[in-house]
Design an enzyme around this catalytic site. Structure first.
Site, PDB file in Angstrom:
ATOM      1  N   CYS A   1     -47.967 -25.378 -14.150  1.00  0.00           N
ATOM      2  CA  CYS A   1     -47.077 -25.038 -13.268  1.00  0.00           C
ATOM      3  C   CYS A   1     -47.813 -24.092 -12.400  1.00  0.00           C
ATOM      4  O   CYS A   1     -48.720 -23.336 -13.014  1.00  0.00           O
ATOM      5  CB  CYS A   1     -45.719 -24.734 -13.368  1.00  0.00           C
TER       6      CYS A   1
ATOM      7  N   HIS B   1     -38.405 -17.391 -11.710  1.00  0.00           N
ATOM      8  CA  HIS B   1     -39.171 -16.381 -12.626  1.00  0.00           C
ATOM      9  C   HIS B   1     -40.333 -16.014 -11.442  1.00  0.00           C
ATOM     10  O   HIS B   1     -40.674 -16.657 -10.670  1.00  0.00           O
ATOM     11  CB  HIS B   1     -39.795 -17.040 -13.757  1.00  0.00           C
TER      12      HIS B   1
END
Length: 633
Positions: A176, A67
């Site tokens: 993250c 991503h």
């Protein structure tokens, strides 16, 4: 917006052909480009590969979720790809990935699509969802799996207000670097496992859309333990006195039971926070090495110093460039010189201050900056300031330990009086004692460099240039850059900056040139990506070569190092210099000394790297044959 608004049928690849990680990424990006989801393949891939360099998005259990929140994305979308044979995606469990979700999020977009992506991420933790995906044969089947995701929820919502003293209660924070997928997958994995284990848990997420489900003071106070499953900085001071277990976000997904067990049994270090709210450093049982800690502290100092170096250096160099035309007494020249010089006065104090800050938190800033300033005044230079920053940080930690016994009634004095006074005094005394040593070292080193013969200067330039290409932004690259900055700040001599700049520009330039001259050695996607490396290379952004180095490290890095070393050596042979630490081709052309020879050295090094890479790298057809042979075997 619902999940299926992003999980578009026209983007799905239900028979993914690639079996290797980067090939799979290329195949998925090609589909996004074909369907006009992204505007620039190279930019989007660079974002994907940078994310992969932090930690693999192959999460295990057959799932991979590459991503990027990226300026090349026109509209948010999720591409689903299914591989029957599996992709070697370097997954965290070492197993092939069969379900790949490539998330394309626009830079600066609204938060609605992030909420949908978070829901998708949570959904994938459910084994039943994976089984349905395994049986899906059409895009409609895939969408059907997620059709009810807005009505169903797998979240475990504990009643934390009624937790009895006998029940185990754990709090956690997940985060993250990009905050798109792993954050929410770790959240859901922890909740699911806690529910199976009969443990009450509250999870705060630090995603791209900000902190959600923020933990309250009362919940933190009542918790048996704290889990920080994060791969970026999380505010820790609020967990003062608690048993805090710090792990990468991936372990929140794949080792949730282990983390919960350790947290509820308080098998983690106790976090101690000073009165000013900064946390003391402590090592977890799986903490980093001494070298990693030192490197992190050094990079903290250099990263804070760089804006002063770049801004002050370029403005100062500009004043030197226009002085022959306007005269040294011209007000414009004098003003530019004053502005640039004022920024340069802060270089070493900022370096030392933020090294100490990294080591001892805020109390280390004062003694660190003072140590750096004393190094400048004592002519101990960059090296003296660097050592002074480390000493000030560790000495400040020693002072903090010595003052732990101060009665609570006087605890408030530590921050505003005792830390500043004692920290400055101790660091100052040590600097007074060691400055003569580093002044001698600095003077000797500068004298040695000033008296280098041509052969030695060429050798040093070749070493620095080659180091810039070894890891393309990693420790070797930063060490060479820091060394050249040190010489530049101490002497104003930009000759080694020229060697370093050429060494950093050659890898992306050589790759870009190779994709044109040896086009049959690269895929169509690589050829389109290679064109952007010309811009990156001319801008002195070495990282443009990283995606190519990741897919073929031996050939790309090997050829880059050879060319960069030759280019760096030639820059010293021909007496080139760049009196600014950044800017690439524009700065070298406008402000550099002997700019023609600078660009000739750059051209020669680039051509050599290009030829080596082009001759060494196999043709795309040959590579495909090798892969097919391996599959048959």
């Amino acid at each position: 917006m619902q999940i299926n608004d992003l999980l578009r049928k026209d983007l799905m690849i239900l028979d993914l052909q690639a079996t290797e990680k980067e090939a799979a990424i290329d195949e998925m990006i090609a589909r996004l480009a074909e369907k006009d989801v992204i505007s620039d393949v190279a930019t989007y891939k660079e974002g994907i590969m940078k994310r992969e360099a932090q930690t693999s998005t192959g999460l295990g259990d057959g799932i991979a979720m590459p991503h990027s929140k990226n300026s090349a994305v026109k509209n948010p979308a999720v591409l689903f790809a299914k591989s029957t044979q599996g992709v070697d995606y370097e997954a965290l469990d070492g197993q092939p990935s069969h379900f790949l979700f490539m998330i394309a999020a626009p830079e600066g977009g609204n938060d609605l699509h992030l909420q949908v992506l978070a829901s998708l991420s949570r959904k994938l933790v459910n084994p039943e969802v994976l089984e349905h995906l395994r049986q899906a044969e059409t895009p409609e089947d895939v969408q059907a799996v997620f059709a009810d995701s807005e009505q169903e929820t797998n979240e475990v919502k504990p009643d934390t207000e009624n937790v009895s003293g006998k029940e185990k209660f754990v709090v956690a924070v997940t985060a993250c670097p990009t905050g798109i997928a792993h954050t929410y997958m770790a959240e859901d994995a922890l909740k699911r496992k806690a529910n199976e284990m009969g443990v009450t848990i509250r999870v705060e997420t630090n995603g791209s859309d900000g902190a959600k489900n923020v933990l309250t003071e009362d919940e933190i106070r009542r918790a048996d333990g704290v889990i920080i499953a994060a791969s970026k900085k999380v505010e820790l001071a609020r967990f003062n006195g608690k048993h805090v277990l710090q792990r990468p976000v991936a372990e929140g997904i794949n080792k949730s039971e282990e983390l919960i067990t350790k947290a509820m049994n308080q098998q983690a270090p106790v976090l101690n926070v000073d009165d000013e709210g900064s946390s003391e450093k402590y090592e977890d049982e799986e903490g980093g090495s001494v070298w990693n800690t030192l490197y992190k502290d050094l990079m903290n100092g250099i990263s804070h110093m760089l804006p002063f170096v770049v801004g002050g250096g370029i403005i100062l160099a500009l004043s030197f460039a226009i002085e022959p035309f306007l005269g040294s007494d011209n007000i414009v020249v004098a003003s530019l010189n004053t502005i640039g010089s004022s920024a340069f006065q802060f270089l070493i104090p900022i370096l030392a201050g933020y090294i100490a800050y990294s080591i001892a938190d805020r109390p280390g800033l004062l003694p660190g900056m003072a140590a750096g300033y004393m190094a400048v005044q004592g002519e101990a230079g960059f090296l003296g300031g660097l050592i002074g920053g480390f000493l000030a940080g560790y000495l400040m930690n020693l002072v903090k330990k010595m003052l732990r016994g101060v009665p609570q009634a006087f605890a408030g004095l530590k921050t505003i009086l005792l830390y500043p006074v004692l920290g400055l005094l101790v660091a100052g005394i040590v600097m007074v004692l060691i400055i003569p040593i580093f002044t001698t070292i600095n003077t000797t080193m500068i004298s040695f460099l000033n008296n280098l013969g041509t052969g030695n200067a060429v050798l040093l330039g070749a070493v620095l240039g080659g180091m810039m290409a070894i890891d393309m932004g990693g420790p070797f690259n930063k060490a060479a850059y820091a060394f050249s900055i040190g010489i530049f700040t101490d002497t104003g001599d930009g000759s080694l900056m020229a060697a370093v700049m050429i060494g950093g520009m050659i890898p992306p330039l050589a790759i870009g040139l190779a994709t044109i001259i040896f086009s049959n050695k690269f895929t169509e996607l690589e050829r389109s990506s290679g064109l952007s490396n010309f811009v990156l290379g001319l801008s002195f952004i070495t990282e443009g070569a990283i995606p190519f180095a990741a897919s073929d490290p031996l050939r790309v890095i090997g050829s880059s190092v050879v060319g960069a070393a030759i280019g760096g050596g030639l820059s010293q042979l021909w007496n080139t210099a760049v009196p600014a630490p950044h800017g690439g081709a524009v700065v070298a052309l406008v402000l550099g000394e002997n700019p023609f020879m600078f660009f000739l050295a750059l051209l020669i090094g680039t051509v050599i790297s290009t030829v080596i890479l082009g001759l060494w790298k196999p043709r795309v057809e040959d590579t495909n044959k090798e892969i097919s042979a391996k599959e048959l075997a």
